[in-house]
Design a protein around this motif. Structure first.
Motif: not given
Length: 324
Positions: A268-288
């Protein structure tokens, strides 16, 4: 490897940092074998020593004297160390940098008293600096760090908190201590107030970028690279920037909400990690993070060109792009 690269950036102050390391060992020395063991366990777990590095580099803008600089560099790192020990108790963390935490190696009581002892040593150490302004800055910083810890507890598991809550939290948790490292390093060396102000703001902006990248890496790095389970922040109820960005997707929001405050399996933990890793959230956070990095570099542009400002610029770029 990444840590080695970082150390190469400030290799010109390595002799002074080696001196700081020895001072840290002496500072945590006590008559209690238990306190000694617990304090050294934390100290020898490593760390980037970013705060002492910035104290020393900021001191280069004034009349640099290592015997004076260490009186600021050592207590700032001790305060940081004390906060880590207390953090691990609050978050019930078993690992830090791949090694058992003090609370895991001993217990919560030993960890709390070790943190208190290290904090007391920091206060004792800085009394050798006579300037009351420096004490005021450090006291206010410590108050805000404590407020940040309380806010983090209050905000635990609040998936619907806003971005301002998060930024306010990491300002107190990380940025202010780095900001104070830069400002105090400048002031204790006799640098002018304008220079100290630019360095203070540089430290704040780079501290914000540093913490955001840290929070991103919690999802983009492996357990082995982190030295702890990936996604630990979410498991402990700390809603970081990648989570706040990812929750805009309704499906991800439901996934996160359904896994709050529960004992997750590794799957379950790795599913959440993978989901967020593959979302646009990472690039959005990097821009901030990059916006804060740009502001930090702008502050450096107002300072005299020197080897210290050049090194600070390199470290800033490294922090903004780091992968550990």
């Amino acid at each position: 490897m990444e840590k080695v690269k970082l150390k190469l950036l400030y290799s010109d102050i390595k002799p002074e940092l080696d001196m700081i390391e020895k001072e840290l060992e002496q500072a945590v020395d006590s008559e209690s074998p238990l306190l000694n063991d617990a304090s050294l366990h934390l100290l020898q777990a490593g760390g980037k020593r970013i705060r002492p590095v910035f104290v020393l580099l900021a001191g280069k803008f004034g009349n640099y004297n290592i015997d004076v600089m260490k009186r600021v560099a050592v207590p700032l790192e001790l305060i940081h160390m004390a906060s880590l020990v207390h953090d691990d108790v609050i978050d019930d963390s078993e690992l830090r940098r791949g090694k058992p935490t003090v609370k895991a190696e001993w217990n919560n009581s030993v960890a709390m008293y070790t943190g208190d002892f290290i904090l007391a040593r920091a206060l004792e150490y800085i009394t050798e600096i006579e300037d009351p302004k420096l004490h005021q800055i450090l006291s206010k910083t410590m108050i805000e760090v404590c407020r940040g810890e309380i806010i983090q507890i209050e905000d635990k598991y609040k998936l619907d908190q806003n971005l301002r809550d998060y930024l306010r939290r990491i300002k107190r948790k990380t940025a202010l201590l780095i900001s104070s490292s830069c400002e105090l390093g400048a002031l204790v060396s006799g640098a002018d107030l304008k220079t100290a102000a630019h360095l203070r703001r540089f430290g704040y902006f780079i501290g914000m970028s540093f913490q955001i990248i840290d929070d991103i890496l919690d999802f983009t790095s492996s357990d082995e690279e982190l030295g702890k389970p990936a996604g630990s922040d979410f498991m402990q109820g700390n809603m970081t920037l990648p989570v706040l960005c990812a929750r805009k997707d309704q499906a991800i929001y439901e996934l996160l909400k359904n896994n709050l405050q529960k004992d997750m399996t590794d799957e379950e933990r790795l599913t959440i990690v993978k989901t967020i890793r593959n979302s646009s959230a990472i690039e959005e956070a990097k821009k901030i993070s990059e916006k804060y990095l740009e502001k930090a570099l702008e502050e450096l542009s107002y300072l005299p060109k020197s080897s210290a400002s050049k090194t600070m610029r390199k470290i800033a770029f490294f922090i903004g792009k780091r992968k550990f």
